[in-house]
Scaffold this active site. Structure first.
Site, PDB file in Angstrom:
ATOM      1  N   ARG A 172      37.891  40.154  46.287  1.00 25.99           N
ATOM      2  CA  ARG A 172      37.728  39.373  45.059  1.00 25.99           C
ATOM      3  C   ARG A 172      38.747  38.231  45.000  1.00 25.99           C
ATOM      4  O   ARG A 172      38.571  37.261  44.280  1.00 25.99           O
ATOM      5  CB  ARG A 172      37.900  40.316  43.859  1.00 25.99           C
ATOM      6  CG  ARG A 172      37.569  39.695  42.541  1.00 25.99           C
ATOM      7  CD  ARG A 172      37.275  40.742  41.508  1.00 25.99           C
ATOM      8  NE  ARG A 172      38.490  41.236  40.902  1.00 25.99           N
ATOM      9  CZ  ARG A 172      38.499  42.060  39.843  1.00 25.99           C
ATOM     10  NH1 ARG A 172      37.370  42.473  39.311  1.00 25.99           N
ATOM     11  NH2 ARG A 172      39.614  42.465  39.331  1.00 25.99           N
ATOM     12  N   PRO A 188      48.664  44.462  50.305  1.00 21.62           N
ATOM     13  CA  PRO A 188      47.967  45.589  49.673  1.00 21.62           C
ATOM     14  C   PRO A 188      48.983  46.608  49.153  1.00 21.62           C
ATOM     15  O   PRO A 188      50.161  46.561  49.507  1.00 21.62           O
ATOM     16  CB  PRO A 188      47.159  46.183  50.827  1.00 21.62           C
ATOM     17  CG  PRO A 188      47.889  45.793  52.074  1.00 21.62           C
ATOM     18  CD  PRO A 188      48.658  44.521  51.774  1.00 21.62           C
ATOM     19  N   LYS A 190      50.952  50.064  48.981  1.00 17.81           N
ATOM     20  CA  LYS A 190      51.393  50.889  50.125  1.00 17.81           C
ATOM     21  C   LYS A 190      50.571  52.181  50.257  1.00 17.81           C
ATOM     22  O   LYS A 190      50.464  52.763  51.324  1.00 17.81           O
ATOM     23  CB  LYS A 190      52.889  51.180  50.077  1.00 17.81           C
ATOM     24  CG  LYS A 190      53.328  52.047  48.919  1.00 17.81           C
ATOM     25  CD  LYS A 190      54.824  52.343  49.041  1.00 17.81           C
ATOM     26  CE  LYS A 190      55.329  53.293  47.980  1.00 17.81           C
ATOM     27  NZ  LYS A 190      55.099  52.883  46.591  1.00 17.81           N
ATOM     28  N   GLY A 241      47.208  44.581  38.941  1.00 17.45           N
ATOM     29  CA  GLY A 241      48.044  45.780  38.844  1.00 17.45           C
ATOM     30  C   GLY A 241      48.405  46.031  37.390  1.00 17.45           C
ATOM     31  O   GLY A 241      47.698  45.582  36.479  1.00 17.45           O
ATOM     32  N   LEU A 264      45.625  42.546  34.668  1.00 14.19           N
ATOM     33  CA  LEU A 264      46.581  43.618  34.368  1.00 14.19           C
ATOM     34  C   LEU A 264      45.877  44.836  33.775  1.00 14.19           C
ATOM     35  O   LEU A 264      44.678  45.013  33.956  1.00 14.19           O
ATOM     36  CB  LEU A 264      47.675  43.046  33.462  1.00 14.19           C
ATOM     37  CG  LEU A 264      48.322  41.756  34.016  1.00 14.19           C
ATOM     38  CD1 LEU A 264      49.359  41.202  33.062  1.00 14.19           C
ATOM     39  CD2 LEU A 264      48.927  41.985  35.386  1.00 14.19           C
ATOM     40  N   CYS A 297      40.833  49.876  35.896  1.00 14.82           N
ATOM     41  CA  CYS A 297      41.384  49.233  34.691  1.00 14.82           C
ATOM     42  C   CYS A 297      40.290  49.041  33.654  1.00 14.82           C
ATOM     43  O   CYS A 297      40.569  48.878  32.477  1.00 14.82           O
ATOM     44  CB  CYS A 297      42.071  47.923  35.039  1.00 14.82           C
ATOM     45  SG  CYS A 297      41.029  46.856  36.003  1.00 14.82           S
ATOM     46  N   GLU A 394      47.092  53.575  29.383  1.00  8.96           N
ATOM     47  CA  GLU A 394      46.027  53.643  30.368  1.00  8.96           C
ATOM     48  C   GLU A 394      46.111  55.029  31.032  1.00  8.96           C
ATOM     49  O   GLU A 394      47.134  55.373  31.621  1.00  8.96           O
ATOM     50  CB  GLU A 394      46.285  52.537  31.395  1.00  8.96           C
ATOM     51  CG  GLU A 394      45.106  52.165  32.195  1.00  8.96           C
ATOM     52  CD  GLU A 394      45.301  50.829  32.927  1.00  8.96           C
ATOM     53  OE1 GLU A 394      46.449  50.448  33.209  1.00  8.96           O
ATOM     54  OE2 GLU A 394      44.278  50.197  33.233  1.00  8.96           O
ATOM     55  N   SER A 454      31.460  45.028  35.774  1.00  7.66           N
ATOM     56  CA  SER A 454      31.899  44.312  36.967  1.00  7.66           C
ATOM     57  C   SER A 454      30.716  43.739  37.733  1.00  7.66           C
ATOM     58  O   SER A 454      29.734  44.442  37.978  1.00  7.66           O
ATOM     59  CB  SER A 454      32.667  45.258  37.889  1.00  7.66           C
ATOM     60  OG  SER A 454      33.728  45.828  37.171  1.00  7.66           O
ATOM     61  N   GLU A 471      38.482  36.386  37.489  1.00  8.91           N
ATOM     62  CA  GLU A 471      38.088  36.543  38.890  1.00  8.91           C
ATOM     63  C   GLU A 471      36.592  36.762  38.929  1.00  8.91           C
ATOM     64  O   GLU A 471      36.023  37.392  38.036  1.00  8.91           O
ATOM     65  CB  GLU A 471      38.787  37.746  39.515  1.00  8.91           C
ATOM     66  CG  GLU A 471      40.266  37.528  39.697  1.00  8.91           C
ATOM     67  CD  GLU A 471      40.906  38.591  40.572  1.00  8.91           C
ATOM     68  OE1 GLU A 471      40.771  39.789  40.256  1.00  8.91           O
ATOM     69  OE2 GLU A 471      41.530  38.211  41.570  1.00  8.91           O
TER      70      GLU A 471
HETATM   71  P1  ADP Z   1      49.379  50.661  39.727  1.00  6.57           P
HETATM   72  O1  ADP Z   1      49.736  51.311  38.430  1.00  6.57           O
HETATM   73  O2  ADP Z   1      47.948  50.330  39.904  1.00  6.57           O
HETATM   74  O3  ADP Z   1      50.017  51.293  40.939  1.00  6.57           O
HETATM   75  P2  ADP Z   1      51.270  48.547  40.086  1.00  6.57           P
HETATM   76  O4  ADP Z   1      51.383  47.359  39.197  1.00  6.57           O
HETATM   77  O5  ADP Z   1      52.419  49.466  40.188  1.00  6.57           O
HETATM   78  O6  ADP Z   1      49.950  49.230  39.558  1.00  6.57           O
HETATM   79  O7  ADP Z   1      50.860  48.126  41.549  1.00  6.57           O
HETATM   80  C1  ADP Z   1      49.917  47.125  41.834  1.00  6.57           C
HETATM   81  C2  ADP Z   1      50.397  46.328  43.011  1.00  6.57           C
HETATM   82  O8  ADP Z   1      51.622  45.704  42.647  1.00  6.57           O
HETATM   83  C3  ADP Z   1      50.700  47.128  44.274  1.00  6.57           C
HETATM   84  O9  ADP Z   1      50.372  46.336  45.400  1.00  6.57           O
HETATM   85  C4  ADP Z   1      52.195  47.333  44.180  1.00  6.57           C
HETATM   86  O10 ADP Z   1      52.788  47.527  45.440  1.00  6.57           O
HETATM   87  C5  ADP Z   1      52.605  45.996  43.607  1.00  6.57           C
HETATM   88  N1  ADP Z   1      53.912  45.978  42.970  1.00  6.57           N
HETATM   89  C6  ADP Z   1      54.534  46.948  42.270  1.00  6.57           C
HETATM   90  N2  ADP Z   1      55.765  46.534  41.883  1.00  6.57           N
HETATM   91  C7  ADP Z   1      55.903  45.271  42.347  1.00  6.57           C
HETATM   92  C8  ADP Z   1      56.951  44.278  42.281  1.00  6.57           C
HETATM   93  N3  ADP Z   1      58.090  44.503  41.663  1.00  6.57           N
HETATM   94  N4  ADP Z   1      56.717  43.115  42.915  1.00  6.57           N
HETATM   95  C9  ADP Z   1      55.559  42.865  43.545  1.00  6.57           C
HETATM   96  N5  ADP Z   1      54.545  43.726  43.622  1.00  6.57           N
HETATM   97  C10 ADP Z   1      54.707  44.913  43.026  1.00  6.57           C
END
Ligand code: ADP
Length: 490
Positions: A172, A188, A190, A241, A264, A297, A394, A454, A471
């Site tokens: 997307r 992506p 981890k 995220g 978000l 989400c 959430e 979606s 998006e």
């Molecule tokens: P979720 O609750 O879906 O895990 P996150 O916001 O924690 O949501 O994670 C979404 C993405 O953001 C992932 O790729 C994660 O690695 C990344 N992420 C989390 N913290 C940070 C940060 N401080 N800076 C950049 N990316 C981040």
């Protein structure tokens, strides 16, 4: 490591690269560090991928920056053809990609299969959009000159994706970025790097030139984001995220005034009025709640049900959730897999425990099954008090809290009582009510008698603290362009 890459290839039918993709080369990274990938159904490590250092990350930015002028100048039709080939390749490999996603994310195979189709569709849609980037010309009101408006690629784009839709959240972003002529560095989550790496390899096979798509996997998201957001060559951040992490990134992006698109968190209300078609509402509620095991989400997070139909809906919905076959996502007939990790499961469990202490009634579920893997029982909670914590956060799991209402105005004001505003769902047979309520609900997207909104052709996104930008659709392409105005005196 418990499993080997050969085991993984045998189970999925696909060989996945495990390095960083930088400038068209797969590399191990400067210090050779590795991140383990866990199967949430077995809690076992199934693969290891490279753990990028900050220098590796900057190498990826350099590669994207070097490839930018060439890709931006590539004929839109040629960019489109690359995306179109990527769509065909994804469809050809859809079974293997779906299996791979099940193993690293935990979702059930039917969910993974629909995700692959949905994800691939972003490549096809943006193949079609790549040749339709329009501008405009008008005469200045004074008549002195023409106002020419064109769109140019925004530049090197950093894409950060979550683990819940490992394929679709990547395509997307990559689809519109490449269609617009941008080059990208994708990071992506981890938890689910393998799918992103497989998608990147497909893009290589589709003929995307070296350096246009770079992928950096890392155990430290902040190490990555600090490096890229401090680099003046990066002009765009597209993030999906949590709202919490979105806020951190927006602050960091302020230093170099980076253009941000943010998808978000959500806290979707699902409203069922007394005149709703209850059987359709049950189908919609089931999809809105249980698609992807609730890890979306857009997942319905709060059900507001009119008191006249609440007993009927609650009993039927609980029966449907109770009948679900829960198990490892690849097992025959599995409809609900485990949650992605222990943190996610313990958050779900504590929200449920808190809601029951606050007086909610557990209609079904409400417990952690006694088995290996990060499973949580599909759960329905009735009579949830309007102030309960579970209605404000959430859930990201297979839990449906139900609140009864008696007036439309209460339902709408309770639905809007959140900092989120991604999506809302409304079930009613009354056209006037559905549109009146849709207008009053504070959300970027509304499903009227629909449990899923979606669609690659539609602008997906939220208002309030659910995000900035859209998006999908044509809007999704524009997020990767800058408007340039040229004043011409001809
Ligand atoms: P979720 O609750 O879906 O895990 P996150 O916001 O924690 O949501 O994670 C979404 C993405 O953001 C992932 O790729 C994660 O690695 C990344 N992420 C989390 N913290 C940070 C940060 N401080 N800076 C950049 N990316 C981040």
């Amino acid at each position: 490591m418990t499993g080997t890459m050969a085991d993984l290839a045998a189970t999925t039918g696909i060989e996945v690269p495990t390095g960083l993709l930088i400038g068209g080369q797969w590399t191990k990274g400067r210090d050779g560090g590795l991140i383990g990938v866990t199967d949430p159904a077995t809690e076992e490590t199934i693969a290891e991928v490279a753990d990028a250092t900050a220098e590796d990350t900057l190498d990826a930015v350099s590669a994207a920056s070097a490839a930018l002028p060439g890709w931006a100048a590539t004929a839109p039709r040629e960019r489109a053809e690359c995306l179109r080939r990527a769509w065909s390749l994804m469809i050809a490999k859809s079974d293997a990609l779906a299996r791979l996603m099940v193993l690293e994310n935990g979702k059930a195979l039917p969910d993974a299969r629909s995700e692959v189709t949905y994800a691939a569709e972003f490549f096809r849609w943006y193949a079609e959009e790549a040749v339709r980037v329009e501008g405009s010309v008008l005469t200045a009101p004074s008549g002195a000159n023409r106002i020419l408006v064109t769109r140019q690629p925004v530049g090197v784009s950093v894409l950060i994706t979550p683990w819940n839709f490992p394929a679709a959240m990547a395509t997307r972003k990559i689809g519109p970025a490449l269609a617009a002529g941008c080059t990208v560095v994708l990071k992506p989550a981890k938890e689910t790097p393998l799918t992103a790496l497989a998608v990147a390899e497909i893009l290589q096979q589709a003929g995307v030139p070296d350096g246009v798509v770079n992928v950096v996997t890392t155990s430290s998201a902040s190490r990555f984001s600090e490096a890229v957001l401090a680099d003046p060559r990066v002009r765009k951040l597209s993030f999906t995220g949590s709202t919490e992490v979105g806020r951190i990134l927006l602050k960091a992006a302020a230093t170099n005034v980076i253009n941000c698109s943010m998808e978000l968190g959500g806290n979707a209300p699902f409203l069922i009025f007394e005149d709703a078609d209850i059987s359709a509402a049950l189908d919609g509620a089931f999809l809105a709640k249980m698609r992807n095991g609730g890890e979306a989400c857009t997942a319905a997070n709060r059900f507001y049900v009119h008191e006249a139909v609440a007993d009927e809906f609650t009993a039927a919905f609980a029966a449907r959730l109770e009948a679900l076959k829960v198990g490892p996502g690849l097992d025959e007939g599995t409809e609900l897999g485990p949650l992605v990790n222990e943190d996610t499961r313990s958050k779900v469990a504590s929200l449920v425990d808190e809601a029951t202490s606050a007086g909610s009634r557990v209609v079904t579920g409400g417990s952690v099954p006694d088995r290996r893997g990060y499973f949580y029982a599909p759960t329905v909670l009735d009579n949830v008090p309007p102030g309960a914590g579970i209605l404000g956060e959430e859930i990201f799991g297979p839990v449906a809290p139900i609140v009864r209402f008696s007036s439309e105005s209460d339902a709408v004001s309770w639905a809007n009582n959140t900092e989120y505003g991604l999506v809302s769902y409304v079930y009613t047979r009354d056209l006037r009510r559905s549109l009146r309520v849709a207008e009053a609900l504070e959300a970027g997207m509304i499903g009227i008698n629909r449990g899923v909104v979606s669609d690659p052709a539609a602008p997906f996104g939220g208002v309030k603290q659910s995000g900035i930008g859209r998006e999908g659709g044509h809007d999704g392409l524009l997020e990767f362009t800058e408007t340039k105005y040229i004043a011409v005196d001809w």
